[in-house]
Design an enzyme around this catalytic site. Structure first.
Site, short mmCIF file in Angstrom:
data_model
loop_
_atom_site.label_atom_id
_atom_site.label_comp_id
_atom_site.label_asym_id
_atom_site.label_seq_id
_atom_site.Cartn_x
_atom_site.Cartn_y
_atom_site.Cartn_z
N ASP A 262 11.57 44.67 51.77
CA ASP A 262 10.19 44.28 52.04
C ASP A 262 9.70 43.42 50.86
O ASP A 262 10.36 43.30 49.84
CB ASP A 262 9.30 45.51 52.28
CG ASP A 262 8.09 45.16 53.13
OD1 ASP A 262 7.73 43.96 53.21
OD2 ASP A 262 7.47 46.05 53.73
C1 BGC Z 1 5.02 44.03 55.08
C2 BGC Z 1 6.15 43.71 56.03
C3 BGC Z 1 6.15 42.24 56.36
C4 BGC Z 1 6.23 41.46 55.07
C5 BGC Z 1 6.29 39.95 55.29
C6 BGC Z 1 5.00 43.12 53.88
O1 BGC Z 1 3.85 43.29 53.12
O2 BGC Z 1 5.14 45.37 54.67
O3 BGC Z 1 6.03 44.47 57.20
O4 BGC Z 1 7.21 41.93 57.22
O5 BGC Z 1 5.11 41.76 54.26
O6 BGC Z 1 5.10 39.44 55.76
#
Ligand code: BGC
Length: 662
Positions: A262
């Site tokens: 993530d």
């Molecule tokens: C979130 C993810 C997301 C990623 C990219 C993160 O803050 O937890 O679910 O895919 O950002 O946008």
């Protein structure tokens, strides 16, 4: 052996074999820096991106704004990369790209995997026009604590329902060439107190029986990637969790796809206190099984190792499979695709009728209808917390207007339609909340509308179940509308006026108050089930949820009868005993009454949507096999012979039940 396999591959799948040959050649020619570039994901506004493009070191990019921007970045990368390795573009295509569908929690209310598949397929078509080839969806985290704002992005509290929806999303996205990503691996939804990014204290049995199954369903459906979560699982951060990422995911499940971290979760291992520097964090995450580092660039410091080739091989495979080497640039479409008809269909199915005293709904269009509440005119909120590139949505007011209904002021009206709930910023990521009640000003406004003495229809817009105990007592009709997307207002009007008979069921239990969280139907038994004083209950609120998991009414009624168990099949008759045609979602629950360990009081093991005309009936059958009876304990999936209880039911409460011995 290797040669025999290669020859076989050449025979069966010549393209695949040719790609493998090209991949091995590239690997033999690439420098360590070039390989690490493939394992690094950038955002367009990152200052480091320019330099990385000039050197051809950009593996993937997330969140581009438009196909033109993607093409520009792609051209720069191809010019910089000696091997002309293209960029893979990624985006959070969660519930639509331009056409916005209901939020995933709402789609789960349809109990209709085909609806989820439609969401995936339509989103994929639209996103590809903007050069997006990889979506960070579906989110398959089980969420049992409504204080956690990200409940909006998943399929609710139940592993079986979430697994069915996960597989359907994966099929939908990938059928139209968008690589799917099951996230967040794992137990992100179990964050303590519902505080986003927080610690998850889960036993191995709970991981295996509750949090892992939707990921397993996604893997079995062929999902191309997984995202590691922000949280700790026990005392090990998910992004450095070798046991989960290697032992379970790769060795046990045989997952061959990509694992991406993530956003900045790799360098956050420093804050987690298991690495002193981002470089050490990178080593820990990579050794544990993360292939791609999202955003923080820490993987650019990794030392050479055989595992690097393994990870780069996976990235290159995804790029070859996407056809990016052949066609790295995307032609700008003259007219972009949209699919509002599909969005309206899914939105109609996602609406849950919680209460309808005296058959107040559906409304006749000839009545004098007032529209009230702070969300009645909002189209931005209708799109939900994350709306990709969707810009238009019908508000409830638009929906009524397009249905030919002009509203009057409450003081003149026969009936009041009141739209209350959350704004789009109040759920989603980083939107944990300690109150699930309507905000005080909304509550006051609702009470003064009810005081007018006219019937009120409450429409609740939200990304989580709200604790609407007062409304449940004082308002005759309540519609849980979630955030329904582009066609939300139209779908709500369809239900209000009876053009559509509502059929959604709750994918989460509705709490009476946030203090009751977590509240979910598949809880463990206690030696003191709620009853007299010294039992498992709160002193100050009634026992159980305000509305149970699986609950949802229709404008018709359904009668359940004649439950039978014959061999490996449990069946019952469902009859439409009302006066309108309608759909019922028939649910099948099982309990292992006596086992070597405690088992939940009931667990969903099947569901079927049936469409019935008035007085029509149908026999609905569910298998009762190993799959429905097994659970994980002490390192293995087991079925323990003995007494079981089964239910065929309209919700997680009530229904027909009998004992079964297996
Ligand atoms: C979130 C993810 C997301 C990623 C990219 C993160 O803050 O937890 O679910 O895919 O950002 O946008």
């Amino acid at each position: 052996m290797h040669r025999i396999l290669a020859a076989l591959l050449l025979l069966l799948a010549p393209q695949l074999a040719a790609d493998e040959v090209r991949i091995e050649k590239l690997l033999s020619e690439m420098t360590l820096q070039e390989k690490l570039g493939q394992l690094t994901m950038y955002a367009p506004d990152q200052p480091e991106l320019k330099d990385a493009l000039a050197k051809g070191l950009v593996g993937s990019v997330l969140n581009t704004a438009h196909v033109r921007q993607a093409n520009e970045l792609q051209s720069a990368q191809l010019a910089g990369s000696k091997h002309r390795i293209p960029i893979l573009f990624a985006y959070d295509v969660l519930h639509g790209y331009r056409t916005i569908f209901p939020i995933p929690l709402a789609v789960a209310s349809s109990f209709d995997p085909e609806a989820a598949e439609t969401v995936g397929a339509v989103s994929a078509r639209e996103a590809r026009e903007d050069a997006i080839r990889w979506t960070f969806a579906p989110m398959v985290d089980i969420a049992r604590d409504a204080r956690w704002g990200r409940m909006a992005e998943g399929s609710g509290e139940d592993p079986y329902l979430a697994g069915r929806m996960a597989a359907a999303y994966v099929r939908g996205f990938q059928s139209n060439g968008l690589l799917a990503c099951a996230k967040h691996f794992v137990a992100y939804g179990a964050a303590e107190g519902g505080r986003d990014y927080g610690h998850a204290e889960v036993t191995e049995a709970t991981l295996r029986n509750v949090y892992l199954p939707p990921f397993r369903a996604a893997v079995d459906a062929g999902v191309g990637s997984l995202m590691s979560a922000f949280n700790t699982v026990g005392d090990v951060p998910a992004t450095a969790n070798r046991k989960l990422l290697q032992d379970v995911l790769r060795s046990e499940w045989g997952f061959q796809g990509l694992v991406v971290s993530d956003w900045a979760a790799v360098s956050e291992l420093v804050q987690h206190g298991i690495a002193a520097t981002p470089a050490e964090a990178a080593r820990k995450a990579f050794d544990a099984g993360v292939d791609i580092d999202m955003w923080d660039g820490a993987f650019m410091t990794l030392p050479a190792s055989a595992r690097i080739d393994e990870a780069v091989r996976r990235v290159l495979r995804a790029k070859f499979a996407a056809g990016l080497f052949e066609e790295p640039l995307v032609r700008e479409p003259v007219v972009v695709s949209t699919s509002y008809r599909d969005a309206r269909h899914v939105a109609r199915r996602s609406i849950v009728l919680l209460k309808n005293d005296g058959g107040l709904l559906p409304l006749s269009k000839s009545r004098k209808i007032a529209l009230a509440g702070p969300l009645a005119e909002s189209s931005r909120d209708m799109l939900g917390p994350w709306h990709a590139k969707g810009s238009r949505a019908t508000s409830v007011r638009d929906g009524l207007h397009l249905a030919g209904v002009e509203t009057v002021r409450p003081i003149d009206a026969d009936v009041i339609v009141a739209v209350f709930g959350e704004t789009h910023e109040q759920s989603g990521e980083a939107a944990s909340r300690t109150s699930l009640a309507l905000p005080p000003d909304q509550q006051r406004q609702l009470e003064s509308l009810v005081e007018l003495g006219k019937p009120v229809v409450l429409i609740v817009m939200s990304g989580r179940p709200l604790a609407i105990s007062w409304a449940a007592e004082h308002v005759p009709s309540i519609v849980q509308a979630w955030f329904l997307g582009s066609e939300g207002g139209n779908a709500i009007a369809d239900v209000l006026f009876g053009d559509v008979n509502p059929s959604g069921k709750l994918p989460v239990s509705v709490p009476r108050t946030a203090a009751q969280a977590p509240v979910y139907y598949a809880h463990f038994p206690t030696g003191r089930p709620a009853g007299h004083r010294f039992t498992n209950r709160y002193q100050d609120i009634p026992v159980g949820p305000l509305y149970p998991f699986g609950h949802g009414l229709s404008y018709t009624t359904f009668e359940y009868s004649d439950l039978r168990v014959e061999g490996d099949v449990v069946s019952a008759t469902i009859r439409n005993s009302g006066t309108r045609a309608g759909d019922e979602i028939v649910q099948f629950y099982v309990r292992d009454v006596v086992a070597s360990v405690s088992r939940p009081v009931k667990e969903l093991k099947g569901f079927q949507r049936v469409s019935l005309r008035p007085d029509q009936s149908v026999r609905v059958e569910f298998p009762l096999t190993r799959r429905e009876l097994e659970f994980w304990t002490n390192g293995a999936w087991v079925v323990e012979p003995g007494e079981f209880q089964v239910w065929i039911a309209p919700s997680s409460e009530g229904g027909l039940t009998t004992k079964v011995y297996r």
